[in-house]
Design a protein around this motif. Structure first.
Motif, short mmCIF file in Angstrom:
data_model
loop_
_atom_site.label_atom_id
_atom_site.label_comp_id
_atom_site.label_asym_id
_atom_site.label_seq_id
_atom_site.Cartn_x
_atom_site.Cartn_y
_atom_site.Cartn_z
N VAL A 1 39.70 33.76 40.12
CA VAL A 1 39.51 34.42 41.38
C VAL A 1 40.06 32.93 42.11
O VAL A 1 40.42 32.97 43.95
CB VAL A 1 37.89 33.75 41.22
N LEU A 2 40.10 31.43 42.14
CA LEU A 2 40.46 30.55 42.98
C LEU A 2 41.81 29.68 42.98
O LEU A 2 42.20 29.25 43.85
CB LEU A 2 39.61 29.26 42.36
N MET A 3 42.51 30.27 41.59
CA MET A 3 44.50 30.30 41.04
C MET A 3 44.84 31.43 40.73
O MET A 3 45.67 31.37 41.24
CB MET A 3 44.29 29.15 39.82
N GLU A 4 44.48 32.49 40.43
CA GLU A 4 45.65 33.26 40.80
C GLU A 4 46.14 34.13 41.71
O GLU A 4 44.73 34.32 42.97
CB GLU A 4 45.11 34.16 39.26
N ASP A 5 46.42 35.18 41.97
CA ASP A 5 46.64 36.50 42.92
C ASP A 5 46.08 37.29 42.86
O ASP A 5 45.64 37.63 43.69
CB ASP A 5 48.60 36.84 42.64
N GLY A 6 45.21 37.53 42.36
CA GLY A 6 44.13 38.57 41.58
C GLY A 6 42.49 37.94 43.19
O GLY A 6 42.38 38.75 43.21
N GLY A 7 42.85 37.14 43.14
CA GLY A 7 41.70 36.28 43.03
C GLY A 7 42.49 36.06 45.18
O GLY A 7 41.68 36.50 45.76
N LYS A 8 43.74 35.95 45.18
CA LYS A 8 43.88 35.91 46.58
C LYS A 8 43.89 37.29 47.31
O LYS A 8 43.76 37.71 48.01
CB LYS A 8 45.74 35.52 46.44
N ALA A 9 44.09 38.24 46.32
CA ALA A 9 43.74 39.82 46.74
C ALA A 9 42.50 40.33 46.96
O ALA A 9 42.08 40.23 48.25
CB ALA A 9 44.75 41.30 45.83
N MET A 10 41.57 39.94 46.73
CA MET A 10 39.91 39.84 46.77
C MET A 10 39.78 39.04 48.01
O MET A 10 39.19 39.63 48.56
CB MET A 10 39.62 39.01 45.53
N ARG A 11 40.41 37.87 48.21
CA ARG A 11 39.91 37.16 49.47
C ARG A 11 40.24 38.18 50.34
O ARG A 11 39.47 38.00 52.02
CB ARG A 11 40.50 35.26 49.38
N GLU A 12 41.75 38.98 50.50
CA GLU A 12 42.24 40.01 51.60
C GLU A 12 40.82 40.83 52.11
O GLU A 12 40.66 40.87 53.11
CB GLU A 12 43.04 39.55 51.40
N ARG A 13 40.53 41.83 50.70
CA ARG A 13 40.11 42.67 50.65
C ARG A 13 38.56 41.98 51.31
O ARG A 13 38.27 42.39 51.88
CB ARG A 13 39.25 43.30 49.48
#
Ligand code: U2F
Length: 456
Positions: A412-424
């Motif tokens: 959630v804090l360091m990977e692209d998966g987390g970045k996508a969650m933050r955008e959503r």
């Protein structure tokens, strides 16, 4: 509608967990919107004491009166250590009589003005019967997540399909018998529907509630238009009328938060955006000690800065030397001003039990979640966060282990998966804020609610 003169509204709280606070915030908002009406807020003395800050923020002479009722414990009775089921059972046994007495006092206190509408927590389902006898509208407020409300409405259907005790091999089946729930699983249902004790105080309470709610004048929901259109459309078919008035913490006046005694906000000011994890499991749950120790180890291994809302009793289960080793990059404090913290740009993840207030507050803070649900609506809320809205993740295996914690924090804090969650979650945040602006859905629905409750 309830009254042709000045309305007198009785509001009846469910005095456990974070149930009474949203109802009191709603009371304060209604009282401002309808200054000539009187609002009598009825709640256990103990729960009212915990709302002292909210209650004292009401200006003196305002049109809100607060009434204490007994929590049902006989004099001198000592509750066995933290037994929510027993506490709720005792309250409910005495509640109908106590509430009726409080309503009589409220009528006296309002100069004889009869009660023209009952607003209650949806758990106080028998308020529906009282309203019917009194021939006044009943407006229940559902403070949990809407998916769980829908599953309670499907209790009889789900029991026909799975039996009262589902066979364990079926727990991982998708809940696709309710089409819009196909991303969720049977195991995520609230206990007491098709597993767990289906005869518990809670199971009987919510089953009775599900039978009573279709008679309600209007069911008020702490959600907002556009978040879950399929659930909203289904609930519209189950009830006479629904109004989504959430997120309530944006729509209703919030009492001043307690002073930030531990300096959380100042501490966050020294951190880069979206780098800190905030941890809290709400007001009634705490992590089992081995999981608390595992989470601490995961935090150490990941190197992530953190704020952990943890009471002194829970701090006792942290690994020895943890507080000293992490003192430069972590705060462990017994209470956190959660709304402020979730709205701080430095917070990039929220480890939560997925109580509905926390979920709404995380959404409006634009913060992705790492979910460790325990009971009630929390498992469904967590499933929705992770697999429907895709703004969070769980711990691998469903419980906190050192490895699962480290992995979830990194994701959630360091990977692209987390970045996508933050955008959503950022998009949902905009939607939530938008819904509570003047002329938008939740604001308009609140006006409609005032009309239902006060008749104008
Ligand atoms: C029950 O939930 P809880 O009371 O356990 O949890 P939440 O609904 O998430 O509400 C917790 C509130 O406490 C605040 C936080 C939330 O508004 O901002 N808080 C805080 O300010 N500081 C802290 O350090 C810790 C918490 C139930 F268990 C859930 O399943 C239901 O969904 C919920 C609503 O019905 O009630």
């Amino acid at each position: 509608m309830g009254s042709t003169g000045n309305p007198h509204v009785a509001l009846i709280a469910f005095p456990f967990g974070t149930h009474a606070a949203p109802l009191f915030s709603l009371t304060a908002a209604l009282a401002t919107a309808a200054p000539s009406a009187t609002f009598s807020f009825i709640n256990s003395g103990r729960s009212n004491a915990s709302l002292a800050r909210d209650i004292s923020a009401v200006p003196s002479g305002a049109n809100i009166r607060v009434y204490d009722i007994s929590d049902g414990c006989p004099d001198g009775y000592v509750l066995p250590v933290h037994n929510p089921e027993e506490e709720v059972g005792l309250f409910l046994q005495a509640a109908a009589v106590n509430i009726r007495e409080a309503m009589e006092k409220a009528v006296e206190g309002a100069g004889g003005r009869r009660i023209s509408c009952i607003v209650s927590d949806a758990f106080i389902w028998f308020a529906g019967k009282m309203a019917e006898e009194m021939r006044v509208p009943w407006v229940p407020l559902w403070t949990g997540g809407p998916y769980s409300l829908a599953t309670h409405m499907y209790t009889d259907f789900l029991r026909l399909k799975f039996g009262e005790q589902v066979t364990p091999s079926r727990l991982s089946e998708p809940l696709d018998c309710i089409p819009y729930m196909s991303a969720l699983q049977v195991r995520e249902l609230p206990e007491g529907i098709v597993f767990g004790n289906t005869d518990s105080v809670f199971a009987r309470l919510v089953h009775s509630m599900a039978k009573e709610l279709p008679h309600a004048t209007t069911v008020a929901l702490n959600t907002f238009h556009g978040l879950d259109p399929a659930v909203d459309a289904d609930l519209d078919t189950k009830f006479k009328h629904t109004l989504s008035i959430g997120p309530l913490h944006l729509l209703t006046p919030q009492p001043p938060q307690p002073a930030d005694s531990y300096g959380c906000v100042q501490w966050l000011d020294n951190h880069a955006p979206a780098t800190v994890v905030y941890i809290s499991f709400g007001t009634i749950m705490s992590l089992p000690p081995p999981e608390a120790a595992a989470l601490a180890e995961g935090l150490e291994a990941s190197g992530v800065p953190f704020i952990w809302s943890l009471k002194a009793a829970g701090q006792a289960y942290l690994p020895s030397g943890f507080l000293e080793r992490t003192s430069g990059r972590g705060l462990v404090v017994p209470w956190v001003p959660q709304l402020k913290v979730l709205n701080h740009p430095a917070v990039g993840a929220f480890v939560t039990h997925c109580g509905w207030n926390s979920v709404m507050e995380s959404v409006t803070g634009g913060v992705p979640m790492i979910c460790r649900p325990f009971l009630g609506d929390q498992r469904l809320n967590a499933g929705v966060v992770s697999r429907v809205w895709k703004i969070g993740a769980g711990f691998e295996g469903g419980i906190v282990t050192t490895g699962a914690a480290e992995k979830a924090l990194r994701l959630v804090l360091m990977e692209d998966g987390g970045k996508a969650m933050r955008e959503r979650v950022g998009k949902l945040r905009e939607m939530a804020i938008g819904a509570t602006k003047p002329g938008e859905s939740s604001t308009n629905n609140f006006q409609a609610l005032v009309e239902v409750i006060c008749g104008y």
